[in-house]
Design a protein around this motif. Structure first.
Motif, short mmCIF file in Angstrom:
data_model
loop_
_atom_site.label_atom_id
_atom_site.label_comp_id
_atom_site.label_asym_id
_atom_site.label_seq_id
_atom_site.Cartn_x
_atom_site.Cartn_y
_atom_site.Cartn_z
N THR A 260 9.98 2.54 1.69
CA THR A 260 9.38 2.00 3.31
C THR A 260 9.71 0.64 2.86
O THR A 260 9.32 -0.49 1.86
CB THR A 260 7.51 1.81 2.61
OG1 THR A 260 7.25 3.98 2.22
CG2 THR A 260 7.00 1.26 3.78
N TYR A 261 10.28 0.27 4.86
CA TYR A 261 10.51 -1.47 4.75
C TYR A 261 8.87 -2.39 5.01
O TYR A 261 7.98 -2.02 5.71
CB TYR A 261 11.11 -1.00 5.88
CG TYR A 261 10.83 -2.68 6.40
CD1 TYR A 261 12.45 -3.49 6.24
CD2 TYR A 261 10.34 -3.20 7.49
CE1 TYR A 261 12.10 -4.84 7.09
CE2 TYR A 261 10.21 -4.09 8.18
CZ TYR A 261 11.58 -5.51 7.29
OH TYR A 261 11.18 -6.65 8.57
N VAL A 262 9.06 -3.36 4.31
CA VAL A 262 7.58 -4.34 4.37
C VAL A 262 7.88 -5.38 5.56
O VAL A 262 6.89 -5.78 6.13
CB VAL A 262 7.32 -4.82 2.96
CG1 VAL A 262 6.89 -5.57 3.04
CG2 VAL A 262 7.11 -3.25 1.84
N LYS A 263 9.24 -5.39 5.07
CA LYS A 263 9.86 -7.29 5.55
C LYS A 263 11.27 -7.96 5.43
O LYS A 263 11.80 -7.42 4.27
CB LYS A 263 8.46 -8.43 4.60
CG LYS A 263 8.56 -9.32 5.21
CD LYS A 263 7.77 -10.69 4.49
CE LYS A 263 7.78 -12.06 4.42
NZ LYS A 263 6.61 -13.01 4.55
N LYS A 264 11.18 -8.98 6.23
CA LYS A 264 12.30 -9.20 6.43
C LYS A 264 12.28 -11.29 6.16
O LYS A 264 11.81 -11.09 7.45
CB LYS A 264 13.81 -8.77 7.05
CG LYS A 264 13.56 -9.04 8.88
CD LYS A 264 14.53 -8.44 9.23
CE LYS A 264 13.95 -8.88 11.42
NZ LYS A 264 15.35 -8.15 11.83
N PHE A 265 13.80 -11.12 5.79
CA PHE A 265 14.01 -12.91 5.98
C PHE A 265 15.18 -13.33 7.25
O PHE A 265 15.88 -11.86 6.20
CB PHE A 265 14.07 -14.01 4.47
CG PHE A 265 12.54 -14.51 4.40
CD1 PHE A 265 11.32 -14.97 5.06
CD2 PHE A 265 11.69 -13.68 3.03
CE1 PHE A 265 10.80 -15.22 4.46
CE2 PHE A 265 11.19 -13.94 2.68
CZ PHE A 265 10.12 -14.83 3.40
N GLU A 266 15.45 -13.70 7.75
CA GLU A 266 16.64 -13.89 8.49
C GLU A 266 17.24 -16.02 8.37
O GLU A 266 16.52 -16.86 8.64
CB GLU A 266 16.84 -13.59 9.63
CG GLU A 266 17.12 -12.35 9.37
CD GLU A 266 17.23 -12.02 11.50
OE1 GLU A 266 18.54 -11.97 11.80
OE2 GLU A 266 16.05 -10.69 11.31
N ARG A 267 18.70 -15.77 7.76
CA ARG A 267 18.88 -17.41 7.59
C ARG A 267 20.07 -17.34 7.79
O ARG A 267 21.06 -16.58 7.06
CB ARG A 267 18.37 -18.11 6.11
CG ARG A 267 19.11 -19.20 5.77
CD ARG A 267 18.36 -19.19 4.51
NE ARG A 267 18.05 -20.96 4.08
CZ ARG A 267 17.46 -21.91 4.56
NH1 ARG A 267 16.14 -21.30 4.92
NH2 ARG A 267 17.82 -23.32 4.28
N ASN A 268 20.21 -18.46 9.21
CA ASN A 268 21.58 -18.22 9.47
C ASN A 268 22.90 -16.65 9.37
O ASN A 268 23.90 -17.05 8.89
CB ASN A 268 22.93 -18.77 8.64
CG ASN A 268 22.05 -20.69 8.43
OD1 ASN A 268 21.61 -20.74 9.99
ND2 ASN A 268 22.44 -21.55 7.46
N ASN A 269 22.12 -15.62 9.60
CA ASN A 269 22.72 -14.20 10.48
C ASN A 269 22.80 -13.64 8.56
O ASN A 269 23.77 -12.63 9.29
CB ASN A 269 24.25 -14.20 11.12
CG ASN A 269 24.74 -13.05 11.40
OD1 ASN A 269 24.17 -12.37 11.79
ND2 ASN A 269 25.58 -12.47 11.21
N TRP A 270 22.20 -14.08 8.55
CA TRP A 270 22.36 -13.51 6.73
C TRP A 270 21.16 -12.28 6.42
O TRP A 270 19.80 -13.75 7.48
CB TRP A 270 22.24 -14.17 5.24
CG TRP A 270 24.53 -15.02 5.02
CD1 TRP A 270 25.08 -15.49 5.79
CD2 TRP A 270 24.98 -14.37 4.70
NE1 TRP A 270 25.91 -15.70 5.68
CE2 TRP A 270 26.08 -15.08 4.64
CE3 TRP A 270 25.33 -12.44 3.61
CZ2 TRP A 270 27.35 -14.63 3.88
CZ3 TRP A 270 26.50 -12.61 2.96
CH2 TRP A 270 27.15 -13.15 3.43
N VAL A 271 21.04 -11.66 5.69
CA VAL A 271 19.54 -11.07 5.75
C VAL A 271 18.68 -10.70 4.49
O VAL A 271 19.57 -10.57 3.64
CB VAL A 271 19.45 -9.79 6.63
CG1 VAL A 271 18.09 -8.96 6.85
CG2 VAL A 271 19.91 -9.94 8.18
N SER A 272 17.93 -10.72 4.34
CA SER A 272 17.04 -10.14 3.15
C SER A 272 15.88 -9.28 2.89
O SER A 272 14.65 -9.69 4.18
CB SER A 272 16.13 -11.23 2.12
OG SER A 272 15.51 -10.84 0.88
N LEU A 273 16.06 -8.53 2.68
CA LEU A 273 14.86 -7.33 3.13
C LEU A 273 14.26 -6.97 1.75
O LEU A 273 14.22 -7.31 0.56
CB LEU A 273 15.25 -6.38 3.96
CG LEU A 273 17.17 -6.19 4.80
CD1 LEU A 273 17.28 -4.75 4.71
CD2 LEU A 273 15.83 -6.69 5.88
#
Length: 277
Positions: A260-273
């Protein structure tokens, strides 16, 4: 006695993934230090170990997926500490986590991590590592059995232990990363981290409350089932190493496997899920 070094200045496209593969291949040769540059990476080798055909067996130089060019300079009496002081700046993540080299002064940050910056991948400078640190700062990992997959410098495993995670496995396929992770764990007085050299085949039969995987899209998709098989009910999976446009592929793989997806961070087109089981 001073050693004469050759510095290979590589221009790499695409830079991030190409540089990681290039450094991994060069690490199998007598190249001993690497610095991330604006256009790729600079690799250093002692001239006495250099041969004219030293690069001829590098897979990445013949791969159509990458465009790589380079020039070589000769350097005498390299002061490596001075080089690193010029190329490595301390990192501050949300005022809570400070990542620094041994030659930087200690701060009052809650989590003060010392990384020997033999190369700048995995030091916190890269967007993906920075975002994974952000995720770890937000979640309760006390007593959680943790895996740092593709650990690089083991910075994420070290932070997890500082926050109370245990025991922790840190795995990387690259020998240099394995050795550097062992060194950095010791440098930060970590007693709960066990470092392994290898790939996802090492995960058979293991179970974790938290899995951290900061690698790249193709490896993540290839190994996703192994991660899910190892994740305990209610466990957390943190992923990074890919771009915004890769989210649909990563998300589809995770959801298909019951996460189940919870959250993401984005930074300069890079992503962390972040996902939970």
């Amino acid at each position: 006695m001073s050693n004469i070094y050759l510095g290979y200045h590589f221009q790499v496209e695409p830079k991030e993934l190409g540089s990681e593969i290039l450094v991994a291949e060069l690490g199998e040769l007598p190249f001993e230090s690497f610095i991330e540059s604006e256009f790729g990476v600079i690799a250093y080798i002692q001239k006495q170990f250099w041969t004219e055909n030293i690069l001829e067996d590098l897979f990445i130089l013949t791969s159509p997926e990458f465009v790589i060019s380079y020039h070589v300079e000769e350097i005498e009496q390299v002061n490596w500490n001075e080089e690193w002081e010029k190329n490595f700046e301390p990192i501050d993540v949300d005022g809570l986590c400070h990542v620094r080299a041994p030659f930087h002064p200690k701060t009052e940050a809650q989590f003060d991590i010392i990384i020997e910056p033999k190369m700048s991948f995995g030091t916190g400078h890269h967007e993906t590592t920075h975002m994974m640190i952000q995720h770890l700062l937000e979640i309760d990992v006390q007593g959680k059995k943790t895996l740092d997959m593709g650990c690089g410098t083991a910075i994420l495993a070290i932070l997890a232990e500082m926050k109370g995670a245990k025991p922790i496995d840190a795995i990387d396929i690259d020998n240099w990363c394995y050795l550097n992770s062992v060194e950095n764990a010791e440098r930060n007085n970590c007693n709960e981290i066990t470092v392994y050299e290898g790939d996802a085949s090492l995960l058979a039969g293991k179970k974790y409350d938290l899995i951290i995987a900061n690698i790249n899209r193709n490896i993540l998709l290839n190994d996703m089932q192994s991660y899910v098989d190892c994740l305990l009910p209610g466990g957390t999976l943190l992923l990074s190493g890919f771009y915004t446009e890769d989210i649909p592929f990563i998300d589809a793989s995770c959801v298909e496997k019951g996460l189940t997806y919870v959250k993401k961070f984005e930074r300069n087109n890079w992503v962390s899920l972040k996902y939970v089981n």
